[in-house]
Structures are given as C-alpha cells and as structure tokens.
Write an enzyme that holds these catalytic residues in place. Structure first.
Site, short mmCIF file in Angstrom:
data_model
loop_
_atom_site.label_atom_id
_atom_site.label_comp_id
_atom_site.label_asym_id
_atom_site.label_seq_id
_atom_site.Cartn_x
_atom_site.Cartn_y
_atom_site.Cartn_z
CB CYS A 88 -0.99 -0.03 1.16
SG CYS A 88 -2.37 1.12 0.95
CG HIS A 194 -3.96 -3.68 2.55
ND1 HIS A 194 -3.06 -3.22 3.48
CD2 HIS A 194 -4.61 -2.60 2.06
CE1 HIS A 194 -3.17 -1.90 3.57
NE2 HIS A 194 -4.09 -1.50 2.71
CD GLU A 196 -2.04 -6.47 4.99
OE1 GLU A 196 -2.31 -5.30 5.32
OE2 GLU A 196 -1.38 -6.76 3.97
#
Length: 214
Positions: A88, A194, A196
């Site tokens: 990001c 992202h 994750e």
C-alpha cells in the site's frame, strides 16, 4: 531466513505479521518473522517488508525518522539487493514524488509519481475500497507465480503509483481506468492491495515473495 517487517507507526503490523507467519507455516519455509523498528535488524534481514497506511508524507516522515533506517534500507535493498516488498503506502514510498496534499519526495527507487486515482473524474467513490480483480501484466514474474487475471485482492486507497516506465507495472486493477496494483524492478516489488487481507491471492503472493531469488 529473517524477514523484517518495518514498524514505523504505520500499517496493520499484527495482521501483516500473522499473514507472513501463516505463509511460512503452510509452505514449510525456514524463516523467522520480525516486526522491528531497529535499523540494525533491518540491515541484517534477508527480506524486508514495508507496510503503510495513511498519508504519503506522514509515512515517509515516520520511516525516515527512525534512527539509521535510511542508511539501513539503502545498504540492504539498493546495495546488497535483498528482496523488498512494499505494501500500500509502503509501495508508494518507492516513487520519486507523492502528490497527496502537496508534493513530497519519495525514496526514488522507482521513477514515477503517486497521484490521485483517475476515478475521481469518473464519478466513482474515493477511496477505492473493497475487492477487485487483478489483471496480470507480467505473469512470468516469480512473485506472481500461480496468480492469473481475475484473482481477487483487497484495496483501500485514494492515490496510486504511476511509474514513468510502464514496464514497471506488473499487474493492474480497473477503477475508472487501469491502476497500478503491483509494480516492481530488480529486487523490488510492491502491491497497492493488502496481501494480508486478500486471502488466497495474498497468501500466494507472500509465499512467492519468501521464495523469490531476484
């Protein structure tokens, strides 16, 4: 193998660390994940991850405000060629300049600017938030192995990286126009989304990054 996730007060570090730990466990990789603000640990790491959430200038200030971190990054990433992943705003910081709330210098690792999403002129909501499909432009890149166009990834951003050289764009996402979703060169790679939070897509990318030998 030591993977350093840089803690400079920006980003969901707990979530990122857990995603990397899961990838290590599922791929049976001999690696330790360390969340650290210590420049010496970053300099000694085998892989470096830079997350980031918030305004470009604030993230840059926080990162370079860590004692010795600027030199540690230059040594490990630019001189020694250690694999680097920006997430990001961590990806955006590799740019020459960020244009959020004025012009602010980036790290200058990949020439280009971070500019407001083109969707701002198309009547689409800003920030771009939620799931969207990737369009893979460089399927041969090792970090994108096993990912095809249509893979879902999770985005939250109002600004996007516009590299000076379009060959630096490894994947895009459509939001009013093609927007850089993954960029890279040499030992550098960055995701606007992202990993994750991107479930199977993110886990695959993280696993690929752990095994990457640029």
């Amino acid at each position: 193998m030591i993977v350093a996730i840089i803690d400079y007060g920006s980003g969901n570090l707990r979530s990122a660390a857990k995603a990397f730990e899961r990838a290590v466990a599922e791929a049976d990789v001999d690696a330790r994940i360390r969340v650290t603000a210590d420049a010496d640990e970053v300099a000694a790491a085998d892989r470096i991850v830079l997350p980031g959430v918030g305004a470009f200038a604030d993230c840059r200030r926080g990162l370079l405000g860590l004692p010795g971190m600027s030199d540690a990054l230059a040594s490990a990433v630019l001189e020694k060629g250690r694999p680097f992943l920006g997430i990001c705003v961590g990806m955006q910081l590799m740019a020459t300049v960020g244009r959020e709330h004025g012009d602010h210098p980036g790290l200058g690792w990949i020439e280009g600017e971070v500019a407001l999403l083109p969707a701002a002129g198309e009547g689409l909501k800003i920030p771009h938030m939620g799931w969207n499909d990737l369009r893979i432009a460089a399927p041969a890149h090792p970090v994108l192995a096993g990912l095809a166009s249509g893979a879902h990834a999770y985005f939250v951003h109002s600004y996007a990286f516009v590299p000076a050289d379009p060959r630096r764009v490894l994947a895009t996402v459509d939001y009013g126009a093609p927007v850089s979703a993954v960029i890279g060169r040499d030992n550098l790679v960055g995701t606007q989304f992202h990993p994750e939070k991107s479930q199977a897509t993110g886990l695959r990318l993280i696993t690929n990054f752990l095994g990457w030998r640029p």
